[in-house]
Design an enzyme around this catalytic site. Structure first.
Site, PDB file in Angstrom:
ATOM      1  N   ILE A 242       7.020  13.877   6.331  1.00  0.00           N
ATOM      2  CA  ILE A 242       7.396  13.875   7.749  1.00  0.00           C
ATOM      3  C   ILE A 242       8.590  14.804   7.970  1.00  0.00           C
ATOM      4  CG2 ILE A 242       8.024  12.422   9.727  1.00  0.00           C
ATOM      5  CD1 ILE A 242       6.746  10.067   8.090  1.00  0.00           C
TER       6      ILE A 242
ATOM      7  N   LEU B  53      21.484  11.692  -2.224  1.00  0.00           N
ATOM      8  CA  LEU B  53      22.522  11.167  -1.325  1.00  0.00           C
ATOM      9  C   LEU B  53      23.283   9.987  -1.918  1.00  0.00           C
ATOM     10  CD1 LEU B  53      20.795  11.097   2.167  1.00  0.00           C
ATOM     11  CD2 LEU B  53      22.681  12.577   1.463  1.00  0.00           C
TER      12      LEU B  53
ATOM     13  N   SER C 171      10.114   1.804  10.188  1.00  0.00           N
ATOM     14  CA  SER C 171       8.672   1.648   9.999  1.00  0.00           C
ATOM     15  C   SER C 171       8.177   0.432  10.755  1.00  0.00           C
ATOM     16  CB  SER C 171       8.393   1.458   8.512  1.00  0.00           C
ATOM     17  OG  SER C 171       7.077   0.997   8.314  1.00  0.00           O
TER      18      SER C 171
ATOM     19  N   TYR D  56      10.069  -2.645  -0.209  1.00  0.00           N
ATOM     20  CA  TYR D  56      10.162  -1.433   0.617  1.00  0.00           C
ATOM     21  C   TYR D  56      10.434  -1.816   2.075  1.00  0.00           C
ATOM     22  CZ  TYR D  56       8.391   2.027   3.860  1.00  0.00           C
ATOM     23  OH  TYR D  56       8.261   2.850   4.942  1.00  0.00           O
TER      24      TYR D  56
ATOM     25  N   LYS E 135      13.849  -1.341   4.909  1.00  0.00           N
ATOM     26  CA  LYS E 135      13.846  -0.849   6.294  1.00  0.00           C
ATOM     27  C   LYS E 135      14.513  -1.872   7.222  1.00  0.00           C
ATOM     28  CE  LYS E 135      11.786   3.060   5.459  1.00  0.00           C
ATOM     29  NZ  LYS E 135      12.594   4.303   5.443  1.00  0.00           N
TER      30      LYS E 135
ATOM     31  N   TYR F  27       7.851   4.023  12.778  1.00  0.00           N
ATOM     32  CA  TYR F  27       6.599   4.777  12.688  1.00  0.00           C
ATOM     33  C   TYR F  27       5.440   3.831  12.435  1.00  0.00           C
ATOM     34  CZ  TYR F  27       9.935   8.295  10.833  1.00  0.00           C
ATOM     35  OH  TYR F  27      10.989   9.118  10.585  1.00  0.00           O
ATOM     36  N   PHE F  28       4.316   4.131  13.057  1.00  0.00           N
ATOM     37  CA  PHE F  28       3.080   3.440  12.691  1.00  0.00           C
ATOM     38  C   PHE F  28       2.469   4.215  11.502  1.00  0.00           C
ATOM     39  CE2 PHE F  28       2.814  -0.392  15.132  1.00  0.00           C
ATOM     40  CZ  PHE F  28       4.024  -0.285  15.787  1.00  0.00           C
ATOM     41  N   ASN F  29       1.236   4.660  11.497  1.00  0.00           N
ATOM     42  CA  ASN F  29       0.669   5.252  10.270  1.00  0.00           C
ATOM     43  C   ASN F  29       0.583   6.773  10.390  1.00  0.00           C
ATOM     44  OD1 ASN F  29      -0.073   2.349  10.276  1.00  0.00           O
ATOM     45  ND2 ASN F  29      -1.084   2.887   8.376  1.00  0.00           N
TER      46      ASN F  29
ATOM     47  N   LEU G 241      -4.553   5.260   3.071  1.00  0.00           N
ATOM     48  CA  LEU G 241      -5.960   5.587   3.341  1.00  0.00           C
ATOM     49  C   LEU G 241      -6.207   7.094   3.455  1.00  0.00           C
ATOM     50  CD1 LEU G 241      -8.833   4.760   4.117  1.00  0.00           C
ATOM     51  CD2 LEU G 241      -8.045   4.586   6.489  1.00  0.00           C
TER      52      LEU G 241
ATOM     53  N   PRO H 132      -3.963  -7.418  -1.435  1.00  0.00           N
ATOM     54  CA  PRO H 132      -2.934  -8.426  -1.154  1.00  0.00           C
ATOM     55  C   PRO H 132      -1.808  -7.835  -0.286  1.00  0.00           C
ATOM     56  CG  PRO H 132      -3.468  -8.402  -3.494  1.00  0.00           C
ATOM     57  CD  PRO H 132      -4.174  -7.232  -2.881  1.00  0.00           C
ATOM     58  N   GLY H 133      -1.362  -8.610   0.678  1.00  0.00           N
ATOM     59  CA  GLY H 133      -0.249  -8.171   1.521  1.00  0.00           C
ATOM     60  C   GLY H 133      -0.681  -7.439   2.785  1.00  0.00           C
TER      61      GLY H 133
HETATM   62  N1  UDP Z   1      -7.186   1.131   2.973  1.00  0.00           N
HETATM   63  C1  UDP Z   1      -8.395   1.091   2.308  1.00  0.00           C
HETATM   64  N2  UDP Z   1      -8.542   1.797   1.151  1.00  0.00           N
HETATM   65  C2  UDP Z   1      -7.524   2.543   0.604  1.00  0.00           C
HETATM   66  C3  UDP Z   1      -6.283   2.571   1.289  1.00  0.00           C
HETATM   67  C4  UDP Z   1      -6.150   1.845   2.466  1.00  0.00           C
HETATM   68  O1  UDP Z   1      -9.335   0.432   2.766  1.00  0.00           O
HETATM   69  O2  UDP Z   1      -7.719   3.155  -0.460  1.00  0.00           O
HETATM   70  C5  UDP Z   1      -7.024   0.396   4.237  1.00  0.00           C
HETATM   71  C6  UDP Z   1      -5.952  -0.674   4.231  1.00  0.00           C
HETATM   72  O3  UDP Z   1      -6.462  -1.905   3.788  1.00  0.00           O
HETATM   73  C7  UDP Z   1      -5.527  -0.685   5.714  1.00  0.00           C
HETATM   74  C8  UDP Z   1      -5.718   0.746   6.151  1.00  0.00           C
HETATM   75  O4  UDP Z   1      -6.628   1.334   5.211  1.00  0.00           O
HETATM   76  O5  UDP Z   1      -6.402  -1.497   6.469  1.00  0.00           O
HETATM   77  C9  UDP Z   1      -4.424   1.566   6.131  1.00  0.00           C
HETATM   78  O6  UDP Z   1      -3.818   1.416   4.852  1.00  0.00           O
HETATM   79  P1  UDP Z   1      -2.521   2.268   4.470  1.00  0.00           P
HETATM   80  O7  UDP Z   1      -2.139   1.863   3.080  1.00  0.00           O
HETATM   81  O8  UDP Z   1      -2.798   3.702   4.713  1.00  0.00           O
HETATM   82  O9  UDP Z   1      -1.441   1.818   5.528  1.00  0.00           O
HETATM   83  P2  UDP Z   1      -0.747   0.372   5.771  1.00  0.00           P
HETATM   84  O10 UDP Z   1      -1.635  -0.695   5.231  1.00  0.00           O
HETATM   85  O11 UDP Z   1       0.555   0.443   5.081  1.00  0.00           O
HETATM   86  O12 UDP Z   1      -0.622   0.261   7.260  1.00  0.00           O
END
Ligand code: UDP
Length: 337
Positions: free
Chosen positions: A12, A59, A124, A148, A152, A176-178, A199, A293-294
Site C-alpha cells: 500500500i 523504526l 484495519s 496482529y 492495531k 482498511y477493508f481488503n 485470497l 479458524p478465526g
Molecule cells: N480465502 C479463501 N482461500 C484462501 C484465502 C482466503 O477462501 O486461500 C477466503 C477467506 O476465508 C475470506 C476471504 O477469502 O472469506 C478473504 O480472505 P483474506 O485472507 O484475503 O482476508 P481476511 O479474511 O483477512 O478479510
C-alpha cells in the site's frame, strides 16, 4: 508538504508514494526492507519520474529515527510500516507486539520532539473484531482475534491518548477493508514473501501457475452463496484515501479522526474467483474445504463517514481489481526481481 512514508516500499505504501508525488508532495521513504524488495524503488522512480529519497532502517531503532528527524523537516508522516501476517502473528506474538508497538513509539516520540504533529496511521477493519455488525461503522466497539489485530487496536488506543494529552496533534486512523489490485502500469503490485494467506494474491499465483489450486475456506457460511464475504478495495482507491485524509487533517477540528476506507459492497469468494477467471480468460482450479479458524462470515464497511468528511469515494470495480492484479502478476510472475 514533505511527507515521511514509513513502509513506503510495501504494497500500500508504494502505491501511496506514487500518488503523493503526483499530488506535488516531497516524499521520503523509510523502510527496513524486512518484507519488501529493494527493486520496488526502481519501479517507483520510473512511475514518479524522480529518484525517491529512501532511508533503509528499522523504526524500532530509536537513535536512527531521532537522527532522521533531527536532520530533515517533515510536515506529516504516513505510518504503514508493520508486520501484517495474521497466522505468523499467532506463532510469534512477542515479535508482532514488539515490532508494531515499538516502531510506533519510536516514530511518535521523534515526531513530538521535532514538532511534527500530523500523522496518518494504517489501521484495519480487523479492529471491529469477530462479532461486529455489518456494515461496520467507525463508532463500533473494537477488539481483535489475533495478535496482529491487537497491535492495531493497541496502536489506535495509544494514538487516541496522545491526541487527548496534546490536542495540537492531527491524527487519522484509517481502517482498511481488503486491499487488492495493482497500479495500472503493472509495475508495482502485491508481492508476498511467502505462500500468500490472502485470497487475491493466492488466486493470482494459481492463475500464473505457482500454486496448484485455490482452497475456498468454507462453503457453509450464512451468506448468499455460502462463501465468505469481504469488502475488497482497489489499492489505488485506498492510496487516494490517504491523500484525502492527509489533506483533511490540516483543517480537522479534532485531534484524532477515524475513517473506514472501503467500498461498502460485499463480494463473496466465489464471486471474486469468477471475476478473476474473467480477467484471466479461463477457469481456475479450486475446491471448497473447511472453514479457516478465526474467519468471520462477512465484513464490509459503512464508508459514509469518509465520503462525507474526506470527499473521497472508492470508484474501481471488482473487475478493475482483477484486471489490474492479473496485469501485475502475469508480467511479474515471480514478483519483484
Ligand atoms: N480465502 C479463501 N482461500 C484462501 C484465502 C482466503 O477462501 O486461500 C477466503 C477467506 O476465508 C475470506 C476471504 O477469502 O472469506 C478473504 O480472505 P483474506 O485472507 O484475503 O482476508 P481476511 O479474511 O483477512 O478479510
Amino acid at each position: 508538504m514533505h511527507v515521511l512514508v514509513s513502509g513506503g516500499a510495501g504494497y500500500i505504501g508504494s502505491h501511496t508514494v506514487v500518488q503523493l508525488v503526483a499530488a506535488g508532495h516531497a516524499v521520503t521513504v523509510v523502510d527496513s526492507f524486512a518484507n519488501a524488495k529493494p527493486s520496488v524503488i526502481a519501479r517507483l522512480n520510473i512511475l514518479t519520474g524522480e529518484p525517491i529519497d529512501v532511508r533503509s532502517f528499522d523504526l524500532t531503532d530509536r537513535d536512527k529515527t531521532e537522527h532522521l528527524f533531527a536532520h530533515e523537516h517533515f510536515d506529516a508522516v504516513i505510518h504503514f510500516a508493520g508486520f501484517k501476517a495474521v497466522g505468523e502473528s499467532v506463532e510469534k506474538p512477542l515479535e508482532y507486539y514488539e515490532n508494531n508497538l515499538e516502531s510506533t513509539f519510536s516514530l511518535v516520540r521523534a515526531m513530538r520532539r521535532h514538532g511534527v504533529r500530523r500523522l496518518v496511521f494504517s489501521s484495519s477493519a480487523t479492529v471491529y473484531g469477530a462479532d461486529a455488525e455489518v456494515p461496520m461503522k467507525e463508532d463500533a466497539p473494537t477488539s481483535a482475534t489475533n495478535p496482529y489485530g491487537w497491535t492495531k487496536v493497541m496502536v489506535e488506543q495509544v494514538l487516541r491518548d496522545v491526541g487527548a494529552a496534546d490536542p495540537t496533534w492531527r491524527i487519522a486512523l484509517l481502517r482498511y477493508f481488503n486491499p487488492v489490485g495493482a497500479h495500472s502500469s503493472g509495475l508495482v503490485g502485491e508481492d508476498p514473501s511467502d505462500i500468500p494467506n490472502n485470497l487475491m494474491p493466492f488466486l493470482a499465483q494459481v492463475a500464473v501457475g505457482r500454486r496448484e489450486k485455490l482452497s475456498i475456506y468454507g462453503g457453509d457460511y450464512p451468506t448468499p452463496d455460502g462463501t465468505g464475504v469481504r469488502d475488497y478495495i482497489h489499492v489505488e482507491d485506498l492510496a487516494a484515501g490517504h491523500i484525502a485524509a492527509l489533506e483533511k487533517l490540516a483543517s480537522a477540528d479534532e485531534p484524532v479522526s477515524t475513517w473506514n476506507l472501503g467500498t461498502g459492497r460485499g463480494t463473496s469468494v466465489l464471486e471474486m474467483l469468477h471475476a478473476f477467471e474473467r480477467a484471466v480468460g479461463h477457469d481456475l482450479p479450486h475446491e471448497i474445504v473447511d472453514r479457516r479458524p478465526g474467519d468471520i462470515a462477512q465484513s464490509y464497511a459503512d464508508p459514509t463517514k469518509a465520503e462525507t468528511e474526506l470527499g473521497w469515494k472508492a470508484t474501481r470495480t471488482i473487475d478493475d481489481m482483477c484486471v489490474d492484479t492479473w496485469r501485475w502478476q502475469s508480467t511479474n510472475p515471480d514478483g519483484y526481481p
